[in-house]
Write an enzyme that holds these catalytic residues in place. Structure first.
Site, PDB file in Angstrom:
ATOM      1  N   CYS A 190      -2.186  12.372  -1.725  1.00 46.93           N
ATOM      2  CA  CYS A 190      -1.895  11.634  -0.492  1.00 46.93           C
ATOM      3  C   CYS A 190      -2.903  11.903   0.610  1.00 46.93           C
ATOM      4  CB  CYS A 190      -0.496  11.988  -0.002  1.00 46.93           C
ATOM      5  SG  CYS A 190      -0.290  13.746   0.396  1.00 46.93           S
ATOM      6  N   ARG A 199       0.967   3.913  18.971  1.00 47.23           N
ATOM      7  CA  ARG A 199      -0.469   4.109  18.739  1.00 47.23           C
ATOM      8  C   ARG A 199      -1.313   3.379  19.784  1.00 47.23           C
ATOM      9  NH1 ARG A 199      -1.496   5.131  12.389  1.00 47.23           N
ATOM     10  NH2 ARG A 199       0.516   6.068  11.924  1.00 47.23           N
ATOM     11  N   LYS A 244       0.817  -1.215   0.000  1.00 43.76           N
ATOM     12  CA  LYS A 244       0.000   0.000   0.000  1.00 43.76           C
ATOM     13  C   LYS A 244       0.853   1.268   0.000  1.00 43.76           C
ATOM     14  CE  LYS A 244      -0.836   0.125   5.016  1.00 43.76           C
ATOM     15  NZ  LYS A 244      -0.116   1.379   5.294  1.00 43.76           N
ATOM     16  N   ASP A 245       2.160   1.150   0.346  1.00 44.41           N
ATOM     17  CA  ASP A 245       3.045   2.307   0.333  1.00 44.41           C
ATOM     18  C   ASP A 245       3.615   2.615  -1.046  1.00 44.41           C
ATOM     19  OD1 ASP A 245       2.733   2.630   3.074  1.00 44.41           O
ATOM     20  OD2 ASP A 245       4.539   1.470   3.572  1.00 44.41           O
ATOM     21  N   ARG A 252      -8.597   8.116   4.915  1.00 41.45           N
ATOM     22  CA  ARG A 252      -9.553   7.091   4.470  1.00 41.45           C
ATOM     23  C   ARG A 252     -10.335   6.538   5.656  1.00 41.45           C
ATOM     24  NH1 ARG A 252      -9.239   1.817   5.197  1.00 41.45           N
ATOM     25  NH2 ARG A 252      -7.074   1.963   5.915  1.00 41.45           N
ATOM     26  N   ARG A 253      -9.624   6.212   6.735  1.00 40.28           N
ATOM     27  CA  ARG A 253     -10.300   5.676   7.914  1.00 40.28           C
ATOM     28  C   ARG A 253     -11.171   6.738   8.567  1.00 40.28           C
ATOM     29  NH1 ARG A 253      -4.739   2.808   9.740  1.00 40.28           N
ATOM     30  NH2 ARG A 253      -5.058   0.762   8.772  1.00 40.28           N
ATOM     31  N   ARG A 303       0.401   9.854  14.524  1.00 36.53           N
ATOM     32  CA  ARG A 303       1.513   9.215  13.835  1.00 36.53           C
ATOM     33  C   ARG A 303       2.186   8.285  14.816  1.00 36.53           C
ATOM     34  NH1 ARG A 303       4.793  11.186   9.671  1.00 36.53           N
ATOM     35  NH2 ARG A 303       5.576   9.062   9.852  1.00 36.53           N
TER      36      ARG A 303
END
Length: 341
Positions: free
Chosen positions: A267, A175, A92-93, A147-148, A169
């Protein structure tokens, strides 16, 4: 190998293959998995070469620094300069444009593509929001992904629920630490990453596709090398690595990445895409474009026949472009802010 790339003359038969990886615990775990498989396939030892990327150094939000490629460029430079022999990325990166001088040698079988909630007291999303509302508080949920945010906020709006998404981040430990410290009530992370780190037990809920479509390529890995790299026996490194390839995964992510590319999503754009095999020879692609506040969420799907032969990737990519065209016709461009060109 004394810094020499695996090109031209045969490399030192006693030296390990050099696998470039980011330094994070997750990247190291993923690369270690691939390294073990490459050793099994080739009989050669593999050395992990840790490389720091700009995305690892910067503390800015990915939407500000330009999320596309910030975790990839340094690894690709090391490949082209011959400092490593192959590299492993979270797929995905990867930018959707094909890199000059490199090949995507393998896309191994995908892990769980879902997003996962890690919440206080082991609560699900619905339980968390309801419990805090009952005490007059709004649930604070951390994620670094627009997106989330878009899909969480759309879920809350649809239910008249109170929910605040907080931009964060940091690595997985950082997290989850926000929840453990009480600073946040929950965080959303990729299930695949938690599984690979051996932390699946901390997941309090897997978010289903009705609520949360993942990022294009989520849960998949990408193995890159130069097309000219050779093994000590003179064989192609790319050909050896291709034994790791999982055709159904490669085809699915081809559809997802074509959707992303055709949308020209920047992005900071809240874009999601997931391709899954449906009936016997059918691929279903779901796409989502929205605004981070969840006020507008476009969700569409497309189905196409897929036979896993030499035309499968092209057919999957065509399906992705077709779905992107429908989303754009429905107004997706206006929801994504500045688009990539």
């Amino acid at each position: 190998m004394n810094g020499q790339p695996l090109t031209g003359q045969s490399p030192d038969a006693t030296a390990p293959l050099r696998l470039g990886t980011r330094r994070s615990a997750l990247a190291m775990a993923q690369s270690g998995m691939v390294a073990r498989e490459v050793t099994r396939l080739t009989g050669r030892p593999v050395e992990l070469v840790e490389i720091t990327t700009y995305g690892d150094i910067s503390r800015e939000a990915l939407a500000q620094i330009g999320g596309t490629g910030v975790f990839v460029s340094a690894l690709r430079d090391a490949l082209l300069e011959g400092r490593i022999d192959f590299a492993v990325h979270s797929l995905k990166d990867l930018p959707t444009a094909a890199p000059e001088g490199l090949v995507l040698a393998a896309v191994p079988e995908r892990e769980d593509f879902r997003d996962a909630l890690v919440a206080r007291e082991g609560l699900t999303l619905g339980e968390l929001v309801e419990k805090l509302a009952g005490s007059g508080r709004t649930a604070r949920i951390g994620t670094g992904s627009p997106r989330r945010m878009a899909q969480l906020n759309a879920w809350a709006r649809a239910r008249g629920a109170q929910l605040e998404t907080v931009a964060i981040r940091g690595n997985v430990d950082t997290r989850i630490g926000f929840v453990a410290s009480g600073e946040l009530d929950a965080v959303v992370l990729a299930t695949a990453g938690l599984n690979r780190l051996g932390r699946a037990a901390e997941i309090t809920e897997h978010l289903d596709r009705e609520l949360m479509i993942p990022a294009p390529g989520q849960g998949a890995l990408a193995v890159e090398c130069t097309p000219t790299a050779v093994l000590p026996d003179g064989g192609s490194l790319a050909a050896a690595l291709s034994a790791l390839d999982h055709t159904p995964t490669r085809v699915a992510v081809a559809a997802e990445r074509a959707l992303l590319s055709a949308l020209e999503a920047g992005c900071s754009a809240p874009v999601a895409g997931l391709a899954v095999r449906g009936h016997e020879n059918e691929l279903r692609l779901e796409g989502v474009v929205g605004t981070t506040d969840g006020a507008t969420l476009l969700k569409m799907s497309a189905d196409g026949p897929i036979v896993l032969d030499e035309t499968a990737e092209q057919r999957a990519a065509a399906l992705g472009r077709a779905l992107a065209a429908r989303l754009l016709d429905a107004g997706a461009a206006a929801l994504m802010g500045e688009r990539a060109r």
